[in-house]
Design a protein around this motif. Structure first.
Motif, PDB file in Angstrom:
ATOM      1  N   ARG A 136      40.462  51.976  42.218  1.00 38.57           N
ATOM      2  CA  ARG A 136      39.770  53.137  41.623  1.00 38.57           C
ATOM      3  C   ARG A 136      40.219  54.463  42.192  1.00 38.57           C
ATOM      4  N   GLY A 137      41.523  54.575  42.382  1.00 32.71           N
ATOM      5  CA  GLY A 137      42.041  55.863  42.826  1.00 32.71           C
ATOM      6  C   GLY A 137      41.674  56.165  44.261  1.00 32.71           C
ATOM      7  N   SER A 138      42.315  55.467  45.198  1.00 34.67           N
ATOM      8  CA  SER A 138      41.919  55.629  46.601  1.00 34.67           C
ATOM      9  C   SER A 138      43.132  55.951  47.485  1.00 34.67           C
ATOM     10  N   LEU A 156      46.487  54.918  42.608  1.00 33.98           N
ATOM     11  CA  LEU A 156      45.536  54.703  41.506  1.00 33.98           C
ATOM     12  C   LEU A 156      44.712  53.441  41.743  1.00 33.98           C
ATOM     13  N   THR A 157      45.314  52.435  42.365  1.00 31.54           N
ATOM     14  CA  THR A 157      44.615  51.159  42.555  1.00 31.54           C
ATOM     15  C   THR A 157      43.359  51.336  43.421  1.00 31.54           C
TER      16      THR A 157
END
Lengths: 150, 150
Positions: A78-80, A75-76
Protein backbone atom coordinates in the motif's frame (compact mmCIF):
# COMPACT_ATOMS: atom_id res chain seq x y z
CA UNK A 1 30.49 5.06 25.26
CA UNK A 2 29.37 4.15 21.79
CA UNK A 3 28.24 7.01 19.56
CA UNK A 4 26.44 6.72 16.24
CA UNK A 5 26.61 9.48 13.67
CA UNK A 6 26.63 10.08 9.95
CA UNK A 7 30.01 9.54 8.36
CA UNK A 8 32.12 12.56 7.44
CA UNK A 9 34.58 12.88 4.58
CA UNK A 10 37.50 12.50 6.98
CA UNK A 11 36.21 9.07 8.07
CA UNK A 12 36.47 7.66 4.56
CA UNK A 13 39.94 6.08 4.75
CA UNK A 14 39.01 4.40 8.02
CA UNK A 15 35.70 3.16 6.58
CA UNK A 16 37.41 1.61 3.56
CA UNK A 17 39.81 -0.15 5.96
CA UNK A 18 36.78 -1.53 7.82
CA UNK A 19 35.19 -2.73 4.58
CA UNK A 20 38.40 -4.57 3.70
CA UNK A 21 38.80 -6.01 7.22
CA UNK A 22 36.45 -8.86 6.37
CA UNK A 23 36.59 -12.41 4.97
CA UNK A 24 34.77 -11.36 1.80
CA UNK A 25 35.66 -7.67 1.64
CA UNK A 26 39.39 -8.25 1.73
CA UNK A 27 39.48 -9.37 -1.91
CA UNK A 28 37.05 -6.70 -3.08
CA UNK A 29 38.47 -3.50 -1.69
CA UNK A 30 41.55 -1.41 -2.41
CA UNK A 31 43.02 0.14 0.72
CA UNK A 32 45.89 1.95 -1.00
CA UNK A 33 46.32 5.62 -0.07
CA UNK A 34 45.39 7.97 -1.63
CA UNK A 35 42.09 6.18 -1.94
CA UNK A 36 40.88 5.11 -5.34
CA UNK A 37 38.81 7.93 -6.80
CA UNK A 38 35.75 5.69 -7.04
CA UNK A 39 35.51 5.66 -3.23
CA UNK A 40 35.49 9.47 -3.17
CA UNK A 41 32.82 9.56 -5.85
CA UNK A 42 30.67 6.96 -4.09
CA UNK A 43 31.02 8.83 -0.79
CA UNK A 44 29.92 12.05 -2.45
CA UNK A 45 26.95 10.34 -4.13
CA UNK A 46 25.87 8.84 -0.80
CA UNK A 47 26.34 12.10 1.12
CA UNK A 48 24.29 14.21 -1.22
CA UNK A 49 21.40 11.75 -1.55
CA UNK A 50 18.87 12.31 1.22
CA UNK A 51 17.74 8.68 0.84
CA UNK A 52 21.15 7.29 1.74
CA UNK A 53 22.87 7.43 5.13
CA UNK A 54 26.29 6.11 5.98
CA UNK A 55 26.29 5.49 9.73
CA UNK A 56 29.45 5.01 11.75
CA UNK A 57 29.84 3.66 15.28
CA UNK A 58 32.46 5.52 17.28
CA UNK A 59 34.15 4.25 20.43
CA UNK A 60 36.74 6.35 22.25
CA UNK A 61 36.81 8.72 19.27
CA UNK A 62 37.66 5.84 16.95
CA UNK A 63 35.38 4.64 14.15
CA UNK A 64 34.83 0.94 14.92
CA UNK A 65 31.82 0.13 12.75
CA UNK A 66 29.88 1.19 9.70
CA UNK A 67 26.73 0.44 7.77
CA UNK A 68 24.74 2.05 5.00
CA UNK A 69 21.02 2.70 5.12
CA UNK A 70 18.96 3.36 2.00
CA UNK A 71 15.33 4.49 2.13
CA UNK A 72 13.20 3.42 -0.82
CA UNK A 73 9.61 4.35 -1.66
CA UNK A 74 7.61 1.41 -3.01
CA UNK A 75 4.08 0.97 -4.26
CA UNK A 76 3.88 -2.48 -2.65
CA UNK A 77 2.41 -2.86 0.85
CA UNK A 78 0.00 0.00 0.00
CA UNK A 79 2.67 2.46 -0.93
CA UNK A 80 5.25 2.18 1.83
CA UNK A 81 8.87 3.04 2.48
CA UNK A 82 11.50 0.41 3.13
CA UNK A 83 15.02 0.67 4.46
CA UNK A 84 17.83 -1.48 3.17
CA UNK A 85 20.89 -2.10 5.31
CA UNK A 86 24.15 -2.86 3.50
CA UNK A 87 27.89 -2.92 4.08
CA UNK A 88 27.73 -3.74 7.79
CA UNK A 89 31.19 -3.98 9.32
CA UNK A 90 32.68 -3.99 12.79
CA UNK A 91 36.46 -3.71 13.20
CA UNK A 92 37.83 -7.19 13.85
CA UNK A 93 39.24 -6.29 17.28
CA UNK A 94 35.80 -5.05 18.39
CA UNK A 95 33.74 -8.04 17.29
CA UNK A 96 31.78 -10.19 19.74
CA UNK A 97 31.19 -7.27 22.11
CA UNK A 98 27.70 -6.25 21.01
CA UNK A 99 28.74 -3.41 18.71
CA UNK A 100 27.16 -5.06 15.66
CA UNK A 101 23.85 -5.52 17.41
CA UNK A 102 23.92 -1.92 18.66
CA UNK A 103 24.68 -0.67 15.14
CA UNK A 104 21.80 -2.63 13.57
CA UNK A 105 19.45 -1.46 16.32
CA UNK A 106 20.52 2.13 15.64
CA UNK A 107 19.69 1.59 11.95
CA UNK A 108 16.26 0.23 12.94
CA UNK A 109 15.59 3.25 15.17
CA UNK A 110 16.49 5.59 12.30
CA UNK A 111 14.25 3.65 9.93
CA UNK A 112 11.34 3.83 12.40
CA UNK A 113 11.77 7.59 12.73
CA UNK A 114 11.38 7.85 8.95
CA UNK A 115 8.12 5.87 9.03
CA UNK A 116 9.61 2.83 7.35
CA UNK A 117 7.45 -0.31 7.32
CA UNK A 118 10.05 -2.94 6.47
CA UNK A 119 13.80 -3.14 7.04
CA UNK A 120 15.63 -5.60 4.87
CA UNK A 121 19.11 -6.84 4.11
CA UNK A 122 20.88 -9.69 2.40
CA UNK A 123 23.69 -11.62 3.99
CA UNK A 124 26.10 -13.90 2.14
CA UNK A 125 25.41 -17.56 2.93
CA UNK A 126 29.17 -17.94 3.46
CA UNK A 127 28.82 -15.82 6.61
CA UNK A 128 27.71 -18.80 8.67
CA UNK A 129 26.87 -16.90 11.86
CA UNK A 130 25.26 -13.86 10.29
CA UNK A 131 21.82 -15.37 9.72
CA UNK A 132 21.53 -16.28 13.40
CA UNK A 133 22.86 -12.85 14.41
CA UNK A 134 20.10 -11.09 12.46
CA UNK A 135 17.45 -13.58 13.59
CA UNK A 136 18.25 -12.74 17.21
CA UNK A 137 17.49 -9.09 16.41
CA UNK A 138 14.15 -10.10 14.85
CA UNK A 139 14.85 -10.48 11.14
CA UNK A 140 13.35 -13.47 9.34
CA UNK A 141 15.16 -15.27 6.52
CA UNK A 142 12.02 -15.50 4.40
CA UNK A 143 13.69 -14.65 1.09
CA UNK A 144 16.39 -15.80 -1.26
CA UNK A 145 18.93 -13.05 -1.86
CA UNK A 146 19.93 -13.23 -5.51
CA UNK A 147 22.75 -11.36 -7.23
CA UNK A 148 23.88 -10.91 -10.79
CA UNK A 149 27.30 -9.44 -11.55
CA UNK A 150 27.37 -7.37 -14.71
CA UNK B 1 5.05 -6.20 -29.69
CA UNK B 2 6.20 -5.69 -26.13
CA UNK B 3 7.21 -2.18 -25.16
CA UNK B 4 8.99 -1.12 -21.98
CA UNK B 5 8.69 2.39 -20.63
CA UNK B 6 8.61 4.36 -17.41
CA UNK B 7 5.24 4.31 -15.71
CA UNK B 8 3.01 7.36 -15.96
CA UNK B 9 0.49 8.61 -13.42
CA UNK B 10 -2.39 7.24 -15.49
CA UNK B 11 -0.92 3.71 -15.21
CA UNK B 12 -1.16 3.72 -11.43
CA UNK B 13 -4.55 2.03 -10.98
CA UNK B 14 -3.54 -0.71 -13.39
CA UNK B 15 -0.20 -1.18 -11.61
CA UNK B 16 -1.87 -1.54 -8.21
CA UNK B 17 -4.16 -4.18 -9.75
CA UNK B 18 -1.06 -6.03 -10.98
CA UNK B 19 0.54 -5.84 -7.54
CA UNK B 20 -2.61 -7.35 -6.03
CA UNK B 21 -2.90 -10.04 -8.74
CA UNK B 22 -0.43 -12.24 -6.91
CA UNK B 23 -0.44 -14.99 -4.28
CA UNK B 24 1.30 -12.77 -1.74
CA UNK B 25 0.26 -9.34 -2.99
CA UNK B 26 -3.44 -10.05 -2.82
CA UNK B 27 -3.53 -9.73 0.97
CA UNK B 28 -1.23 -6.72 1.06
CA UNK B 29 -2.75 -4.33 -1.44
CA UNK B 30 -5.93 -2.27 -1.53
CA UNK B 31 -7.43 -2.06 -5.01
CA UNK B 32 -10.38 0.14 -4.07
CA UNK B 33 -10.97 3.16 -6.31
CA UNK B 34 -10.15 5.97 -5.75
CA UNK B 35 -6.78 4.57 -4.80
CA UNK B 36 -5.56 4.89 -1.27
CA UNK B 37 -3.63 8.14 -0.99
CA UNK B 38 -0.46 6.29 0.05
CA UNK B 39 -0.19 4.84 -3.47
CA UNK B 40 -0.33 8.35 -4.96
CA UNK B 41 2.31 9.55 -2.53
CA UNK B 42 4.58 6.58 -3.21
CA UNK B 43 4.18 7.04 -6.95
CA UNK B 44 5.14 10.68 -6.64
CA UNK B 45 8.15 9.87 -4.46
CA UNK B 46 9.34 7.27 -6.98
CA UNK B 47 8.74 9.53 -9.98
CA UNK B 48 10.68 12.47 -8.65
CA UNK B 49 13.66 10.43 -7.44
CA UNK B 50 16.19 10.02 -10.23
CA UNK B 51 17.47 6.86 -8.50
CA UNK B 52 14.13 5.08 -8.81
CA UNK B 53 12.44 3.85 -11.98
CA UNK B 54 9.08 2.18 -12.24
CA UNK B 55 9.14 0.20 -15.49
CA UNK B 56 6.02 -1.15 -17.15
CA UNK B 57 5.72 -3.73 -19.92
CA UNK B 58 3.02 -2.87 -22.45
CA UNK B 59 1.41 -5.31 -24.88
CA UNK B 60 -1.25 -4.15 -27.33
CA UNK B 61 -1.44 -0.83 -25.47
CA UNK B 62 -2.18 -2.67 -22.21
CA UNK B 63 0.13 -2.64 -19.19
CA UNK B 64 0.85 -6.32 -18.52
CA UNK B 65 3.89 -6.13 -16.24
CA UNK B 66 5.74 -3.91 -13.81
CA UNK B 67 8.90 -3.76 -11.77
CA UNK B 68 10.80 -1.15 -9.82
CA UNK B 69 14.49 -0.44 -10.21
CA UNK B 70 16.49 1.42 -7.58
CA UNK B 71 20.06 2.58 -8.15
CA UNK B 72 22.21 2.80 -5.03
CA UNK B 73 25.76 4.12 -4.65
CA UNK B 74 27.87 1.99 -2.30
CA UNK B 75 31.40 2.20 -1.00
CA UNK B 76 31.75 -1.58 -1.19
CA UNK B 77 33.27 -3.18 -4.30
CA UNK B 78 35.55 -0.14 -4.61
CA UNK B 79 32.78 2.38 -4.67
CA UNK B 80 30.24 0.97 -7.09
CA UNK B 81 26.58 1.38 -7.98
CA UNK B 82 24.08 -1.42 -7.57
CA UNK B 83 20.56 -1.82 -8.87
CA UNK B 84 17.83 -3.44 -6.85
CA UNK B 85 14.82 -4.95 -8.57
CA UNK B 86 11.57 -5.10 -6.60
CA UNK B 87 7.84 -5.52 -7.08
CA UNK B 88 8.06 -7.69 -10.20
CA UNK B 89 4.62 -8.64 -11.50
CA UNK B 90 3.18 -10.00 -14.72
CA UNK B 91 -0.61 -10.05 -15.17
CA UNK B 92 -1.83 -13.57 -14.46
CA UNK B 93 -3.25 -14.09 -17.97
CA UNK B 94 0.15 -13.22 -19.47
CA UNK B 95 2.33 -15.49 -17.35
CA UNK B 96 4.38 -18.31 -18.83
CA UNK B 97 4.89 -16.46 -22.11
CA UNK B 98 8.32 -14.98 -21.51
CA UNK B 99 7.14 -11.52 -20.44
CA UNK B 100 8.75 -11.84 -17.02
CA UNK B 101 12.11 -12.79 -18.48
CA UNK B 102 11.90 -9.93 -20.99
CA UNK B 103 11.07 -7.48 -18.19
CA UNK B 104 14.01 -8.58 -16.03
CA UNK B 105 16.33 -8.43 -19.03
CA UNK B 106 15.11 -4.89 -19.74
CA UNK B 107 15.92 -3.98 -16.14
CA UNK B 108 19.40 -5.47 -16.55
CA UNK B 109 19.98 -3.48 -19.76
CA UNK B 110 18.95 -0.28 -17.98
CA UNK B 111 21.26 -1.08 -15.07
CA UNK B 112 24.17 -1.72 -17.44
CA UNK B 113 23.59 1.61 -19.16
CA UNK B 114 23.93 3.28 -15.76
CA UNK B 115 27.26 1.58 -15.11
CA UNK B 116 25.90 -0.67 -12.39
CA UNK B 117 28.19 -3.49 -11.23
CA UNK B 118 25.69 -5.70 -9.43
CA UNK B 119 21.96 -6.27 -9.84
CA UNK B 120 20.21 -7.81 -6.88
CA UNK B 121 16.78 -8.81 -5.68
CA UNK B 122 15.13 -10.88 -3.02
CA UNK B 123 12.41 -13.38 -3.75
CA UNK B 124 10.08 -14.89 -1.16
CA UNK B 125 10.93 -18.55 -0.51
CA UNK B 126 7.19 -19.26 -0.83
CA UNK B 127 7.48 -18.48 -4.55
CA UNK B 128 8.73 -21.95 -5.34
CA UNK B 129 9.52 -21.36 -9.03
CA UNK B 130 10.98 -17.88 -8.74
CA UNK B 131 14.47 -18.93 -7.66
CA UNK B 132 14.85 -21.14 -10.74
CA UNK B 133 13.38 -18.40 -12.96
CA UNK B 134 16.04 -15.93 -11.83
CA UNK B 135 18.81 -18.53 -11.96
CA UNK B 136 18.02 -19.16 -15.64
CA UNK B 137 18.61 -15.44 -16.27
CA UNK B 138 21.97 -15.65 -14.47
CA UNK B 139 21.25 -14.65 -10.87
CA UNK B 140 22.87 -16.67 -8.10
CA UNK B 141 21.11 -17.36 -4.79
CA UNK B 142 24.23 -16.63 -2.76
CA UNK B 143 22.51 -14.66 0.00
CA UNK B 144 19.83 -14.96 2.64
CA UNK B 145 17.18 -12.29 2.17
CA UNK B 146 16.16 -11.14 5.63
CA UNK B 147 13.26 -8.87 6.54
CA UNK B 148 12.07 -7.17 9.68
CA UNK B 149 8.59 -5.66 9.86
CA UNK B 150 8.40 -2.55 12.01
Amino acid sequence: MIIFREAKREDLERIVLLLADDMLGTGREDVSIPLHQAYEQAFEAISKDKHNELIVAEWDEKVVGVCQLTYIPYLTYRGSWRAIIEGVRIASEFRGKGFGEALIKEAIVRAKEKGVLLVQLTTDKQRSKAKHFYEKIGFKATHEGMKLEL
